[in-house]
Design an enzyme around this catalytic site. Structure first.
Site, PDB file in Angstrom:
ATOM      1  N   GLY A 206       0.707  -1.172  -0.015  1.00  0.00           N
ATOM      2  CA  GLY A 206       0.043   0.032  -0.037  1.00  0.00           C
ATOM      3  C   GLY A 206       0.895   1.294  -0.045  1.00  0.00           C
ATOM      4  O   GLY A 206       1.823   1.132   0.793  1.00  0.00           O
TER       5      GLY A 206
ATOM      6  N   GLU B  51      -4.264   6.792  -3.299  1.00  0.00           N
ATOM      7  CA  GLU B  51      -5.047   5.396  -3.297  1.00  0.00           C
ATOM      8  C   GLU B  51      -6.345   5.534  -2.205  1.00  0.00           C
ATOM      9  O   GLU B  51      -6.959   4.688  -1.847  1.00  0.00           O
ATOM     10  CB  GLU B  51      -4.120   4.321  -2.678  1.00  0.00           C
ATOM     11  CG  GLU B  51      -3.211   3.986  -3.774  1.00  0.00           C
ATOM     12  CD  GLU B  51      -2.553   2.837  -3.552  1.00  0.00           C
ATOM     13  OE1 GLU B  51      -2.155   2.163  -4.554  1.00  0.00           O
ATOM     14  OE2 GLU B  51      -1.962   2.399  -2.364  1.00  0.00           O
TER      15      GLU B  51
ATOM     16  N   LEU C  38      12.586   9.645 -12.347  1.00  0.00           N
ATOM     17  CA  LEU C  38      12.631   8.862 -13.619  1.00  0.00           C
ATOM     18  C   LEU C  38      13.252   7.525 -13.633  1.00  0.00           C
ATOM     19  O   LEU C  38      14.166   7.364 -14.626  1.00  0.00           O
ATOM     20  CB  LEU C  38      13.345  10.112 -14.624  1.00  0.00           C
ATOM     21  CG  LEU C  38      12.882  11.262 -14.613  1.00  0.00           C
ATOM     22  CD1 LEU C  38      13.757  12.547 -15.229  1.00  0.00           C
ATOM     23  CD2 LEU C  38      11.641  11.262 -15.469  1.00  0.00           C
TER      24      LEU C  38
ATOM     25  N   ASP D 268       7.610   4.738  -3.505  1.00  0.00           N
ATOM     26  CA  ASP D 268       7.135   4.995  -2.256  1.00  0.00           C
ATOM     27  C   ASP D 268       8.607   5.356  -1.195  1.00  0.00           C
ATOM     28  O   ASP D 268       8.364   6.183  -0.328  1.00  0.00           O
ATOM     29  CB  ASP D 268       6.408   3.871  -1.615  1.00  0.00           C
ATOM     30  CG  ASP D 268       5.023   3.517  -2.523  1.00  0.00           C
ATOM     31  OD1 ASP D 268       4.575   4.521  -3.035  1.00  0.00           O
ATOM     32  OD2 ASP D 268       4.858   2.308  -2.611  1.00  0.00           O
TER      33      ASP D 268
ATOM     34  N   ARG E 157      15.684  -5.573  -3.323  1.00  0.00           N
ATOM     35  CA  ARG E 157      15.190  -6.674  -2.443  1.00  0.00           C
ATOM     36  C   ARG E 157      13.506  -7.047  -2.832  1.00  0.00           C
ATOM     37  O   ARG E 157      12.846  -5.835  -3.326  1.00  0.00           O
ATOM     38  CB  ARG E 157      14.970  -6.138  -0.964  1.00  0.00           C
ATOM     39  CG  ARG E 157      16.687  -5.715  -0.468  1.00  0.00           C
ATOM     40  CD  ARG E 157      16.374  -4.788   0.612  1.00  0.00           C
ATOM     41  NE  ARG E 157      17.987  -4.488   0.771  1.00  0.00           N
ATOM     42  CZ  ARG E 157      18.371  -3.769   1.664  1.00  0.00           C
ATOM     43  NH1 ARG E 157      17.232  -3.013   2.670  1.00  0.00           N
ATOM     44  NH2 ARG E 157      19.750  -3.523   1.844  1.00  0.00           N
TER      45      ARG E 157
HETATM   46  O1  RIB Z   1       3.618   1.509  -4.844  1.00  0.00           O
HETATM   47  C1  RIB Z   1       3.546   0.286  -4.552  1.00  0.00           C
HETATM   48  C2  RIB Z   1       2.450  -0.195  -3.958  1.00  0.00           C
HETATM   49  O2  RIB Z   1       1.271   0.164  -4.895  1.00  0.00           O
HETATM   50  C3  RIB Z   1       2.114  -1.686  -3.666  1.00  0.00           C
HETATM   51  O3  RIB Z   1       2.533  -2.115  -2.283  1.00  0.00           O
HETATM   52  C4  RIB Z   1       0.570  -1.896  -3.755  1.00  0.00           C
HETATM   53  O4  RIB Z   1      -0.090  -2.204  -2.592  1.00  0.00           O
HETATM   54  C5  RIB Z   1       0.042  -0.590  -4.525  1.00  0.00           C
HETATM   55  O5  RIB Z   1      -0.438   0.116  -3.605  1.00  0.00           O
END
Ligand code: RIB
Length: 319
Positions: free
Chosen positions: A40, A137, A212, A243, A276
């Site tokens: 997420g 999201e 990028l 992320d 990883r």
């Molecule tokens: O950015 C990667 C994430 O996108 C994943 O962990 C998945 O859950 C989606 O939210």
């Protein structure tokens, strides 16, 4: 001390199948290993902030009352993230279905579940919070309400505009920092022609960063451009690398790093994350990132920087 980071956003359990390549529309691919990982975008970014250290990291998230929630909570708490959990029986915890290809790229479909239930009234008090980190999201009205409230409270608002969608003006106006990849930048600046530097100039947000991938990253802040060539790694899984970049960048900024240094730290963290498997399991800790950076400084790559400048349309500017 007023330097907590609050991440408000999604948590998904990632169902991952490895395969030779991601399927084309209508194609069935016979994959190999299957595994679940905590994921997420919001939760991945919270883990990245916490592992970067230097500030308290808190997260507002929504979970269902089902077996998918426990590994997500455990991963966040294990990284040291303080949680504000909205629990619901209305729907399942968020899930993501990921095909991870042998070239480390992926294709992801998210079933938002409980993430879709986060509302404006769930925002906790912002006392002690210096940075709010958001993604897309969760419902856009909720994200906008959080950004507007934080801006009014003097909190620095950082948005990772992923997954790609157009942004309402009220949201854009409340941002201090916007982080996007190339596709997300194209969606936000739809109709604009030209290269990356022009698109960044078009956006009124004080600091805009575009990641990028293997090329690196480009930022524009206060009329100046900054380039960061990518660190060289052998990727096995790019899930969550963006992320990790967002969380590490926010943590570094919160600790007072200037833009070039925060970009370098975030790029190194994001690069390491690709080496990883899994989104949160791939996020490196601060000392690993620092060690990696020290090992890399000897290989200054002027060619890569020149190519990045040309790609962004900055070949004639000093950066
Ligand atoms: O950015 C990667 C994430 O996108 C994943 O962990 C998945 O859950 C989606 O939210």
């Amino acid at each position: 001390m007023s330097n907590a980071i609050l991440v408000a956003g999604s948590a998904n359990l990632d169902f991952v199948v490895r395969a030779a390549h991601v399927p084309a529309p209508g194609e069935t691919v016979l994959g190999r290993e299957f595994a679940t990982f905590p994921g997420g975008k919001g939760a991945n970014q919270a883990v990245a902030c916490a592992r970067a250290g230097g500030a308290t990291t808190r997260m507002l998230l929504a979970l269902g009352e089902d077996p998918y929630a426990a590994p997500l909570e455990a991963s966040l708490r294990g990284a040291g993230v303080e949680l504000h959990v909205v629990r619901t029986r209305e729907t399942a915890t968020g899930t993501a279905f990921i095909c991870l290809a042998d070239d480390a790229e992926n294709a992801i479909t998210v079933a938002p579940g409980a993430n879709a239930l986060l509302r404006a009234e769930h925002l906790p008090p912002l006392a002690g919070v210096s940075h709010l980190l958001l993604q897309l999201e969760t419902p856009i009205d909720t994200v906008t309400a959080y950004a507007v409230a934080a801006r009014a409270a003097g909190v620095t608002v950082v948005l990772n505009a992923a997954p790609a969608r157009e942004l309402p003006t009220a949201l854009l106006d409340a941002l201090d920092v916007l982080i996007v990849n190339e596709g997300e930048l194209a969606t936000i600046t739809t109709g604009l022609r030209g290269r990356i530097a022009e698109a960044l100039t078009h956006l009124a947000v004080p600091c805009v960063i575009v990641t990028l991938g293997a090329r690196g990253a480009c930022a524009r802040a206060r009329g100046e451009f900054h380039l960061r060539a990518a660190y060289r790694v052998r990727p096995v899984d790019t899930t969550g690398a963006g992320d990790t970049f967002c969380g590490a960048f926010t943590a570094a900024s919160c600790q007072g790093s200037d833009l070039p240094d925060a970009l370098a730290f975030a790029s190194a963290a994001g690069a390491l994350a690709t080496t990883r498997l899994g989104a949160q399991t791939g996020v490196p800790a601060r000392d690993e990132v620092e060690k990696f950076r020290r090992a890399q400084t000897a290989i200054a790559d002027d060619d890569a920087l020149r190519q990045l400048a040309a790609y962004c349309g900055l070949e004639n500017r000093s950066v």
